[in-house]
Write a protein that holds these residues in place. Structure first.
Motif, PDB file in Angstrom:
ATOM      1  N   THR C 322       1.189  -1.147  -0.231  1.00  0.00           N
ATOM      2  CA  THR C 322       0.232  -0.075   0.107  1.00  0.00           C
ATOM      3  C   THR C 322       0.831   1.334   0.286  1.00  0.00           C
ATOM      4  O   THR C 322       0.617   2.146  -0.406  1.00  0.00           O
ATOM      5  CB  THR C 322      -0.555   0.270   1.013  1.00  0.00           C
ATOM      6  N   ALA C 323       2.388   1.047   0.258  1.00  0.00           N
ATOM      7  CA  ALA C 323       3.121   2.376   0.633  1.00  0.00           C
ATOM      8  C   ALA C 323       3.215   2.728  -0.628  1.00  0.00           C
ATOM      9  O   ALA C 323       3.987   3.576  -1.210  1.00  0.00           O
ATOM     10  CB  ALA C 323       3.740   2.219   1.504  1.00  0.00           C
ATOM     11  N   PHE C 324       4.205   1.881  -1.364  1.00  0.00           N
ATOM     12  CA  PHE C 324       4.655   2.032  -3.061  1.00  0.00           C
ATOM     13  C   PHE C 324       3.147   2.158  -3.590  1.00  0.00           C
ATOM     14  O   PHE C 324       4.248   3.727  -4.379  1.00  0.00           O
ATOM     15  CB  PHE C 324       5.264   0.235  -3.426  1.00  0.00           C
ATOM     16  N   VAL C 325       2.526   1.484  -3.275  1.00  0.00           N
ATOM     17  CA  VAL C 325       0.983   2.068  -4.329  1.00  0.00           C
ATOM     18  C   VAL C 325       1.018   3.731  -3.731  1.00  0.00           C
ATOM     19  O   VAL C 325       0.648   4.583  -4.836  1.00  0.00           O
ATOM     20  CB  VAL C 325      -0.689   1.163  -4.861  1.00  0.00           C
ATOM     21  N   GLY C 326       0.420   3.796  -3.002  1.00  0.00           N
ATOM     22  CA  GLY C 326      -0.164   4.630  -1.944  1.00  0.00           C
ATOM     23  C   GLY C 326       1.149   6.429  -1.811  1.00  0.00           C
ATOM     24  O   GLY C 326       0.257   7.387  -2.166  1.00  0.00           O
ATOM     25  N   ALA C 327       1.820   5.640  -1.823  1.00  0.00           N
ATOM     26  CA  ALA C 327       2.911   7.277  -1.515  1.00  0.00           C
ATOM     27  C   ALA C 327       2.795   8.267  -2.660  1.00  0.00           C
ATOM     28  O   ALA C 327       2.810   9.503  -2.983  1.00  0.00           O
ATOM     29  CB  ALA C 327       4.339   7.016  -1.186  1.00  0.00           C
ATOM     30  N   PRO C 328       2.940   6.728  -3.780  1.00  0.00           N
ATOM     31  CA  PRO C 328       3.528   7.798  -5.431  1.00  0.00           C
ATOM     32  C   PRO C 328       1.943   8.388  -5.950  1.00  0.00           C
ATOM     33  O   PRO C 328       2.636   9.452  -6.400  1.00  0.00           O
ATOM     34  CB  PRO C 328       4.086   6.676  -6.027  1.00  0.00           C
ATOM     35  N   PHE C 329       1.124   7.725  -6.021  1.00  0.00           N
ATOM     36  CA  PHE C 329       0.040   8.529  -5.967  1.00  0.00           C
ATOM     37  C   PHE C 329      -0.430   9.634  -5.420  1.00  0.00           C
ATOM     38  O   PHE C 329      -0.711  10.176  -6.425  1.00  0.00           O
ATOM     39  CB  PHE C 329      -1.374   7.140  -5.875  1.00  0.00           C
ATOM     40  N   PHE C 330      -0.038   9.426  -3.802  1.00  0.00           N
ATOM     41  CA  PHE C 330      -0.717  10.935  -3.574  1.00  0.00           C
ATOM     42  C   PHE C 330       0.033  12.083  -3.888  1.00  0.00           C
ATOM     43  O   PHE C 330      -0.411  13.066  -4.173  1.00  0.00           O
ATOM     44  CB  PHE C 330      -0.126  10.207  -1.703  1.00  0.00           C
ATOM     45  N   ILE C 331       1.476  12.006  -3.859  1.00  0.00           N
ATOM     46  CA  ILE C 331       2.027  13.057  -4.593  1.00  0.00           C
ATOM     47  C   ILE C 331       2.141  13.409  -6.214  1.00  0.00           C
ATOM     48  O   ILE C 331       1.432  14.775  -5.805  1.00  0.00           O
ATOM     49  CB  ILE C 331       3.456  12.495  -4.617  1.00  0.00           C
ATOM     50  N   TYR C 332       0.914  12.471  -7.178  1.00  0.00           N
ATOM     51  CA  TYR C 332       0.385  12.744  -7.985  1.00  0.00           C
ATOM     52  C   TYR C 332      -0.615  13.895  -8.069  1.00  0.00           C
ATOM     53  O   TYR C 332      -0.141  14.469  -8.443  1.00  0.00           O
ATOM     54  CB  TYR C 332       0.452  11.125  -9.090  1.00  0.00           C
ATOM     55  N   LEU C 333      -1.201  13.122  -6.927  1.00  0.00           N
ATOM     56  CA  LEU C 333      -2.357  14.178  -6.581  1.00  0.00           C
ATOM     57  C   LEU C 333      -2.210  15.943  -6.218  1.00  0.00           C
ATOM     58  O   LEU C 333      -2.736  16.536  -6.807  1.00  0.00           O
ATOM     59  CB  LEU C 333      -3.476  13.181  -5.331  1.00  0.00           C
ATOM     60  N   LEU C 334      -1.194  15.421  -5.084  1.00  0.00           N
ATOM     61  CA  LEU C 334      -0.182  16.613  -5.022  1.00  0.00           C
ATOM     62  C   LEU C 334      -0.272  17.882  -5.585  1.00  0.00           C
ATOM     63  O   LEU C 334      -0.615  18.960  -5.618  1.00  0.00           O
ATOM     64  CB  LEU C 334      -0.248  16.408  -3.578  1.00  0.00           C
ATOM     65  N   THR C 335       0.641  16.928  -6.724  1.00  0.00           N
ATOM     66  CA  THR C 335       1.146  17.858  -7.551  1.00  0.00           C
ATOM     67  C   THR C 335       0.756  18.554  -8.912  1.00  0.00           C
ATOM     68  O   THR C 335       0.910  18.963  -9.696  1.00  0.00           O
ATOM     69  CB  THR C 335       2.888  17.788  -7.796  1.00  0.00           C
ATOM     70  N   ARG C 336      -0.484  18.280  -8.712  1.00  0.00           N
ATOM     71  CA  ARG C 336      -1.159  18.195 -10.101  1.00  0.00           C
ATOM     72  C   ARG C 336      -1.320  19.401 -10.542  1.00  0.00           C
ATOM     73  O   ARG C 336      -1.943  20.690  -9.667  1.00  0.00           O
ATOM     74  CB  ARG C 336      -2.872  16.934 -10.123  1.00  0.00           C
TER      75      ARG C 336
END
Lengths: 260, 386, 341
Positions: C322-336
């Motif tokens: 979940t960290a592998f999938v979650g962390a990058p995805f969260f960064i993507y959400l934040l930087t969009r």
């Protein structure tokens, strides 16, 4: 008498903020509370809204002591319009307005058709129906203020308490908001607002409650009590009152500018 | 519009992940038949020599903790629950293992027959949950799961729960240093290999009894004052009272006396001053510690054992001979330590003993070269040169 | 009027789509596994419980479908649903989009309880119960402590949560220090990384009770959570008893977080990422956000757990995935571009 305040006193710890404040507000009237920053306007509102229960004295709304009313019963009688601010989450304008109807539905349900209709009427009344699906933090400050007023209307209380409704608004929005407030008063709402601007009291209020050091300094019609003595006492500045438009409006002019 | 975009993005993401998973599964069965074929071959041979038995016949087996488990009369495929079971079962029935719990150490490649070295890693169980994927376990075709070790209080409950969930029999066999022989006898009964098991059991009992006899003769007074040091600076010690110190304590006077002996594999941290205070006669270094560099390290020159050349590295391959994990290979360590510290009394021919062990427990012929390599740092430089 | 209806309808359609997606994911998950079962066998096995079908499959296949896959798939859905719902609820209560289910120490408490139980040699079911109780106990302590703080209640809660949480984390570290390294320590470490391996039907049934209570509670309170996000004063003047609603939401969220963590171990990111993703898809109104988060969470964790049990021959701990999938995805959400939280 929709709001009756008698001998209201309130202290934060040892510091007494309000002392023996008494006044009343009635339907179809706008009561403006005038006074410098920190004089206790917000505390006064919080007491009336039932947010600060440790006051002494008596506050009645529609003839009932607010100590005997639950949050929900209070919400049916009084709606609050805080200074415009950003919520933590970017709700749509319509969702924000719909939140006002919460006290009309049971704890376990969400607003239904009736509440949605009420919220729709409120946004139309405030002239912001076209903004319904915009994000609340994406619209202008004036529009946000109108949306919060719409929320108060959807709440279906007939006393509205507004904390400096025109603060941080540009001139056009100030007039738009004040005009809406005035028309609400003529529709039968009881309105209590706080203001910084003495000039506005002449056009947009029926009664002025002037607070100084937590006490009522004066209370009456703006034309009767707002004068250079009052302004000097409240704000410590010298002004001259100028009457214009056949005394429909008066303007406070700083003394140095009023010298012939 | 934007929302539909995001939603479709998410949808594709989910589906691609699912698709990735499903391609994974389609590759799995292709491995399976060959695996079963190799494990079934010995079964056919066995059937040819032994009297025919109904392949589905079941028998009640009582394990070490008194659980009555229904197991096949002829068990042909075994799964193990952890490293201890892996080591023990491997010695007795490597051909029946469908996989191992943890990967062999890389050095094992030198000793183990290739087909055993390449057994698939299935993972291990910790109580109820663990790395061992239950479907992998079932699809491996295992007929029984064997758990070996000191029994936890909850072993009955845990084994019963797993057995109920998977429908596979789970058998627990308790093993302590002193009772390894009995553990092998029980394992032999379970696997219908009582004769082979008896050989292993007798070997274990024999080494244990002989070690006790040697130490009896050495006596409490005659025990060598010794430290077992480890770590990349050699400043960790397996203290008296540690869970890992059993073999060390048995064969020597472990002078590492600390307030709070740690049972971790990394032991207790200590320092140079303390080591000098202890002033051991002999130092054993763990494999990979500072054995090779200590000679040229000035700070260590004040330690008598180093000055006198009385320091050795514990042999390693495919496990540390003194434990880690604490299993059968500690008998190797016992023989090695007896011979190293008390050669007059022990009088082992270490090569023949060690190669017999490798034959019995690892199914390999240990050559003289391999043996020399194993003990190169472990028996003193003079002896190794012989 | 019509505008509101179509607006509402579009939200309902999104939720309906999510439900269908969940359904598909569940079906696909049944087909995935190390034990190969053909589609025909799978559906016959599944339907054999409803209508009589002649058995042509092996007994072991039934074991795989009903004892291994079924409880695990349902548990993955429930845990994902719970963590995501609790995250969304806490974000509302704390008026903070960065709040996660462990903000009040529920996870740290559960971790401590589980580590303690493993240290004392408890069975897996007792480990689960201890983790659950310690999780509730921790949040209870945080709540009592926060009532004694002065000033803003919400900040008092967050600070107490951080404090008590780190206390229990320290306790867990201590237990790891003294644990037997040959079997207890790896068991504790493995538990802390989170996994749904070996979930049994009984565990599922036990955990489902508090989960159902909490999820239903959050579902019916979802409109009130909207009001809580406005802040205490504003919410009170709208007619909401903020203390009562907040307490109820915290109790429900704690119940489901504790139940989830006690069966699955620590699984991070779900409670943070999924509510955010749901906000992007369906907006911030909890009336739709709450159900959307629940379903999204179930889908997400089910997919991740499918990877966990199928990618390699051995189980991959869920928390890592979940960290592998979650962390990058969260960064993507934040930087969009052009998006704000």
């Amino acid at each position: 008498m929709s709001i009756q305040v008698e001998n209201l006193s309130f202290s934060y710890d040892k510091h007494e903020v309000l002392k023996n404040v008494s006044f009343s507000a009635t339907e179809n009237r706008i009561l403006s509370v005038l006074g410098p920053n920190g004089v206790g306007k917000s505390t006064l509102f919080s007491c009336i809204l039932g947010l600060l229960p440790d006051y002494s004295g008596k506050i009645e709304v529609d003839g009932e002591d607010i100590r005997n009313l639950s949050a929900r019963e209070m919400a049916r009688r009084i709606a609050y319009i805080p200074q415009s601010h950003y919520p933590s989450f970017n709700y749509t304008v319509f969702d924000m307005v719909l939140m006002g109807t919460t006290q009309q539905v049971s704890v376990f349900s969400t607003p239904g058709k009736k509440q949605i209709e009420r919220a729709e009427r409120a946004v139309e009344r405030m002239g912001i129906a076209h903004l319904s699906h915009r994000g609340f933090s994406m619209i202008s400050g004036g529009e946000r203020q109108l949306a919060i007023i719409a929320r108060a209307l959807a709440q279906d209380a007939h006393t509205l308490i507004m904390d400096e409704p025109t603060a941080n608004l540009d001139f056009g929005n100030q007039i738009k908001v004040l005009t809406q407030i005035k028309s609400l008063a003529s529709d039968g709402y009881t309105i209590i607002q706080s203001t910084h601007n003495p000039d506005q009291t002449f056009l947009f209020s029926d009664l002025v409650l002037a607070l100084k050091d937590g006490r009522v300094f004066a209370c009456g019609k703006p034309a009767d009590i707002v004068n250079r003595e009052l302004i000097h006492a409240l704000y410590g500045v010298d002004i001259e009152l100028q009457s214009i438009c056949n005394d429909a409006v008066r303007v406070c002019v700083p003394s140095f500018a009023a010298q012939p | 519009m934007k929302k539909t975009l995001i939603l479709s993005l998410v949808l594709t993401m989910v589906f691609s992940l699912l698709a990735a998973c499903s391609t994974q599964t389609t590759t799995t069965p292709s491995v399976e038949p060959s695996e079963i074929a190799t494990t079934e071959q010995p079964a056919d041979e066995a059937a040819a020599t032994e009297p025919p038995v109904d392949p589905n016949a079941m028998v009640l087996f009582t394990d070490s903790v008194g659980r009555e488990v229904e197991v096949p009369v002829n068990i042909e495929r075994i799964a193990v629950s952890g490293p201890l079971a892996q080591i023990m079962v491997f010695a007795l029935a490597p051909e029946k293992m469908v996989g191992i719990a943890i990967e062999w150490d890389a050095t094992a490649e030198k000793y183990l027959p290739t087909e055993y070295y390449n057994l698939p890693v299935l993972g291990q169980l910790y109580g109820g949950k663990g790395e061992l994927n239950l479907e992998t376990l079932l699809s491996s075709g295992a007929q029984v799961v064997i758990d070996v070790g000191e029994p936890k209080d909850t072993v009955v409950e845990d084994m019963d729960a797993l057995q109920e969930q998977t429908g596979l029999p789970f058998v627990h066999i308790s093993a302590y240093t002193a009772t390894t022989g009995d553990a092998y006898r029980m394992l032999g009964k379970l696997l219908n290999k009582e004769d082979e098991a008896e050989v292993l059991a007798a070997y274990c009992d024999n080494v244990y009894a002989k070690t006790l006899a040697i130490m009896d003769e050495v006596g409490e007074e005659g025990k060598v004052r010794l430290l077992y040091l480890l770590g990349d600076k050699g400043l960790n010690v397996i203290a008296e009272g540690s869970y890992h110190a059993e073999a060390i304590n048995m064969l020597s006077n472990n002078i590492a006396d600390v307030d709070d002996p740690s049972s971790k594999g990394t032991g207790n941290e200590t320092d140079m001053e303390q080591i000098m205070l202890w002033n051991p006669d002999v130092i054993l270094f763990a494999p990979g510690s500072i054995y090779n560099t200590v000679e040229n390290d000035p700070t260590w020159q004040n330690v008598a054992a180093i000055q006198n050349g009385k320091y050795y590295e514990v042999p390693f391959g495919p496990y540390n001979w003194l434990g880690f994990p604490p299993s059968v290979q500690r008998y190797l360590g016992m023989m090695w330590m007896s011979q190293l510290l008390y050669p007059d009394i022990a009088q082992y021919d270490l090569y023949s003993e060690v190669s017999q062990y490798y034959q019995l427990f690892y199914h390999t012929n240990l050559s003289r070269e391999q043996y020399n390599e194993l003990v190169a740092n472990s028996i003193g430089k003079a002896e190794a040169a012989q | 009027m019509a505008a509101q209806d179509s607006y509402k309808r579009s939200h309902v359609i999104v939720i309906a789509l999510l439900i269908i997606l969940l359904f598909i994911t569940v079906i696909v998950s049944f087909m995935l596994g190390r034990y190969s079962i053909s589609l025909k066998e799978l559906f016959n096995i599944l339907f054999s419980r409803v209508i009589p079908i002649d058995t042509f499959w092996s007994e072991q296949m039934e074991v795989v479908v009903f004892n291994i896959r079924l409880p695990r798939i349902l548990m993955a859905c429930l845990v994902g649903c719970c963590l995501s719902a609790a995250g969304a609820a806490y974000q509302g209560v704390f008026q903070n989009p960065m709040a996660a289910p462990d903000i009040l120490g529920a996870s740290s408490g559960a971790a401590f309880g589980a580590a303690l139980a493993i240290l004392l040699g408890a069975s897996s079911r007792l480990i689960m119960a201890t983790a659950f109780l310690f999780s509730l106990l921790t949040v209870g302590m945080v709540f009592v402590l926060s009532q004694r703080t002065k000033g803003n209640k919400v900040i008092g809660l967050i600070l107490s949560g951080i404090m008590v949480g780190s206390l229990f984390s320290a306790g867990t570290s201590f237990i790891k220090l003294v644990a037997d390294p040959s079997n207890q320590l790896p068991a504790i470490t493995y538990w802390l990384m989170g996994s749904l391996s070996g979930i049994t039907k009984k565990e599922l049934a036990l955990a489902a009770i508090p989960m159902a209570i909490g999820l239903i509670g959050l579902f019916i309170l979802r409109w009130r959570i909207n009001i809580l996000t406005l802040g205490d004063d504003e919410a009170r003047t709208i007619g909401v008893n903020t203390n009562l609603v907040r307490l109820s939401v915290i109790i429900c969220s704690t119940l489901i977080t504790a139940a989830s963590v006690s069966v699955s171990g620590l699984i991070g990111w779900v409670g943070l990422v999924i509510p955010h993703l749901s906000r992007k898809v369906i907006g911030n109104n909890y009336r739709y956000l709450m159900p959307a988060s629940m379903i999204f969470g179930a889908i997400f964790l089910l997919v991740v757990d499918n990877i966990s049990r199928n990618l390699l021959a051995v189980e991959i701990p869920l928390g890592i995935l979940t960290a592998f999938v979650g962390a990058p995805f969260f960064i993507y959400l934040l930087t969009r571009k052009g998006e704000t939280l």
